[in-house]
Write an enzyme that holds these catalytic residues in place. Structure first.
Site, PDB file in Angstrom:
ATOM      1  N   GLU A  11      52.059  39.555  41.129  1.00 41.04           N
ATOM      2  CA  GLU A  11      51.206  39.708  42.298  1.00 41.04           C
ATOM      3  C   GLU A  11      50.388  38.433  42.503  1.00 41.04           C
ATOM      4  OE1 GLU A  11      47.899  42.154  41.459  1.00 41.04           O
ATOM      5  OE2 GLU A  11      47.132  42.124  43.499  1.00 41.04           O
ATOM      6  N   ASP A  17      47.378  42.860  38.125  1.00 40.22           N
ATOM      7  CA  ASP A  17      46.090  43.000  37.463  1.00 40.22           C
ATOM      8  C   ASP A  17      45.828  44.432  37.015  1.00 40.22           C
ATOM      9  OD1 ASP A  17      45.179  40.434  37.429  1.00 40.22           O
ATOM     10  OD2 ASP A  17      44.412  40.545  39.490  1.00 40.22           O
ATOM     11  N   ASP A  37      43.412  46.205  37.622  1.00 43.11           N
ATOM     12  CA  ASP A  37      42.335  46.790  38.430  1.00 43.11           C
ATOM     13  C   ASP A  37      42.921  47.682  39.527  1.00 43.11           C
ATOM     14  OD1 ASP A  37      43.475  45.078  40.181  1.00 43.11           O
ATOM     15  OD2 ASP A  37      41.759  43.707  40.336  1.00 43.11           O
ATOM     16  N   ASP A  93      43.448  47.245  42.749  1.00 51.71           N
ATOM     17  CA  ASP A  93      44.474  46.640  43.599  1.00 51.71           C
ATOM     18  C   ASP A  93      45.796  46.511  42.855  1.00 51.71           C
ATOM     19  OD1 ASP A  93      42.911  46.478  45.784  1.00 51.71           O
ATOM     20  OD2 ASP A  93      42.319  44.377  45.484  1.00 51.71           O
TER      21      ASP A  93
END
Ligand code: 0RA
Length: 656
Positions: free
Chosen positions: A448, A522, A524, A526
């Site tokens: 990403e 990641d 997180d 997102d």
């Protein structure tokens, strides 16, 4: 509770004499204990839960026969499960074939005795595995049965896999029902034998609720009460659907926007067979919304009932469209997949002698059922369309659009093929491919963001590792039709890099250029979102890749700490807590994103085959992602809110 490693057959009878027939009985149950897998599939969690299904199926049979309308299931704090029904009660008189045993004792100790004897036997029986409660007895350390029948309450019990503990005895009068008649019904309580279920005897409550909900949908009006008494704050779950499979269709449609409010329904009966179908359309684009059941069993591999419905549906819709002039003479027929786009349907058939075939014995083979379902659908769906012109129009408009999209998709696919041929290798510009041409050692990292993509490129082992950076959020596959998907550059890159095509018909696993496709995003929200999105894409468009175990999730560490001059990475909260216990003065940084790591850190923590942790994605993971996705991305705001509220604590859902 008592358990025994000694074989019940070799053990001396603990009470009284046994006739020859009783000894045979014990041998029967001993066979079950020797090879439990033959009867319940496995001795793992699935097999363990089979015990519950077996007992409840018997009660549901009683409901299907019209004698029972309430079943109570309780998981007890001591690990037993209790199932109470208000059916007729297992017969208590002496069994004609076994003169020294009551019928109830026969049901509990003779393999396959079930409900199949005498005049009271059932016409249609549930339980695919239909092995009978005797199997539950064979695999339990203790079983207690209470029967209300003929105004009397009877009790009996067994220990150590079916050895009599107490013969059937009258212990009192049955209480009176509201209608002034004495209560009838059966209570079975069993303690699974831990020497059989070596992986544990812990029941999973949600698994039970899910299954009972399905049963409640399939048996309109039946009331199931379920409670987990191991949980002091656990509340009773009551499952009852007076609308039956119509409610089921609404439930399945839950998070989707309905094309119209009506849920259609029809049924038909023939000798020894009945069918019932409920259906509705939503505005979505999925074509796999047909769910079928035979005698209460989910026939996930389909079979004759599904075939009959599909062909009659296609035929009926085309005939209606031509009749109303919505399809002209020159127009091609709509295809089945066009018509099934957005359809949710539940087909439930009951058959006296069901033939279950296929790999998982979940495909219905009775040819006569196809004829019945086809006839019922041809006649009654036509009638439904005639009576619901507004809905019929909406279905036809949707199917016509789907047909157009299908034709456009074929065109787009051909264009991609042509383009790939012109581009030489047909590989996307953004791909940093690996040198190896051997798929079994080649890995594709889907990364990403461009900056993380840069680090990964620098860090990788270029011989076996390819990097494909993708930008932000790729197209929402739930809403997008296949033709639009082909126009999305991120999706095209993915398809080209993997090199095996896409879609149900075209995807060819043997052409996959990598046997590891690793999602690197990641840790997180997102990152979790893009993972869900990619998994949904793979689940929908490249499922064989998931089934082959080729999809992985890289797990970048969540924390780091400094020891002297060295940085140590810690995978997750558990690893951090473990480290903190040993090093009370350590301070931890929470790593925000892949972008924060330089190439060597990224290699060391996430990519180096020697040290990295990869999570292999299973079809179940992908299916959950798909479901999460439908709710999170769909149009239904209420469902989305509800989903987030109920699953916020469940890491399994939101962050794989
Ligand atoms: C055999 C025959 C009949 C009922 C049953 C078994 C029966 C079994 C179970 C197991 C759990 N609950 C059950 N309820 C009933 C027919 C009885 C008759 O003819 O009255």
């Amino acid at each position: 509770m008592t358990t025994s490693d000694a074989s019940p057959t070799s053990a001396a009878p603990s009470n009284g004499d046994y006739s020859a027939s009783s000894i045979q009985v014990l041998e029967g149950l001993e066979a079950v204990r020797k090879r439990p897998g033959m009867y319940i599939g496995s001795t793992g969690p699935t097999g363990l839960h089979h015990l519950v299904w077996e007992v409840v199926d018997n009660a549901v049979d009683e409901a299907m026969a019209g004698y029972c309308d309430r079943i109570d299931v309780a998981v007890k704090p001591d690990g037993s499960v209790e199932v109470i029904d208000n059916g007729r009660g297992i017969p208590v008189d002496t069994h004609p074939k076994y003169e020294d045993m009551s019928a109830a004792e026969v049901v509990l100790t003779v393999l396959h005795a079930g409900g199949k004897f005498g005049d009271g036997g059932y016409k249609v029986s549930g339980g695919l595995h239909g092995v009978g409660v005797s199997v539950v007895n064979a695999l339990s350390g203790r079983v207690e049965v209470e029967i209300d029948r003929d105004g009397k309450r009877h009790a009996m019990s067994f220990v150590d896999g079916g050895q009599p503990d107490r013969k059937l005895t009258v212990i009192g009068e049955s209480p009176f029902n509201g209608d002034g008649k004495p209560r009838t019904g059966t209570t079975v309580r069993f303690w699974p034998d831990p020497s059989i279920f070596k992986e544990g005897t812990e029941f999973r409550f949600q698994t039970m609720v899910d299954r009972f909900q399905m049963m409640a949908f399939l048996n309109a009006g039946l009331e199931l009460h379920v409670i987990d008494e191991r949980d002091p704050s656990g509340e009773e779950v009551v499952l009852r659907y007076d609308g039956g499979i119509r409610d089921f269709v609404n439930h399945l449609n839950g998070s989707k926007e309905a094309l119209f409010d009506e849920v259609g329904w029809f049924n038909e009966e023939a000798e020894d067979e009945q069918v019932e179908i409920a259906f509705s359309w939503n505005t979505g684009f999925q074509t796999d919304g047909v769910h079928s059941f035979a005698n209460g069993i989910n026939t996930i591999e389909g079979g004759m009932h599904e075939q009959g419905f599909r062909s009659a549906l296609t035929r009926t819709v085309n005939a209606y469209a031509r009749d109303k002039g919505l399809l002209k003479e020159k127009d091609d027929n709509l295809q089945g997949e066009d018509i099934r786009e957005g359809l949710t349907a539940v087909i439930s058939v009951r058959v006296v002698d069901p033939q279950f075939e296929g790999q998982t014995k979940s495909k219905l083979g009775n040819v006569s059922v196809r004829t019945l379902v086809e006839k019922a659908t041809n006649e009654q769906l036509k009638e439904w369309f005639e009576e619901h012109p507004r809905e019929a129009k909406a279905v036809l408009t949707k199917a016509t659009n789907a047909a157009r999209a299908r034709i456009a998709a074929t065109q787009a696919r051909q264009n991609i093929r042509r383009k790939s041929a012109l581009d030489g290798a047909g590989l996307p510009g953004k791909l940093a491919d690996c040198q190896s041409k051997d798929p079994s050692e080649s890995e594709l990292y889907i990364v990403e963001g461009n900056s993380a993509g840069g680090s990964a490129k620098e860090a990788r082992d270029p011989r076996t590792m390819a990097i494909l950076p993708i930008r932000g959020k790729i197209l929402n596959v739930e809403r997008a039709r296949i033709d639009r998907m082909f126009k999305n550059t991120e999706i095209i890159s993915l398809i080209q890099a993997i090199g095996a095509g896409l879609g149900e018909e075209e995807f060819d696993l043997t052409k996959a250029r990598y046997h590891k496709v690793i999602l690197l995003a990641d840790a997180d929200v997102d990152g979790s979102h893009i993972r869900t999105l990619l998994l949904t894409f793979f689940f929908r468009q490249m499922r064989p890749l998931v089934e082959a175990g080729y999809i992985y999730i890289a797990q970048p560490p969540l924390y780091s700490t400094i020891v002297g001059k060295k940085k140590i990475y810690l995978k997750d909260d558990a690893a951090r807590n473990g480290y903190a216990a040993d090093h009370p003065r350590a301070e931890f940084q929470r790593l925000k994103g892949l972008g924060e790591m330089d190439a060597s850190e990224l290699w060391e923590t996430t990519m180096d085959p020697e040290t990295r942790t990869l999570l292999q994605v299973t079809v179940e993971h992908a299916a959950i992602a798909d479901e999460v996705f439908a709710v999170l991305m769909g149009d239904d705001v209420e469902s989305r809110k509800h989903f987030i509220q109920t699953n916020a604590d469940d890491v399994r859902f939101l962050d794989i």
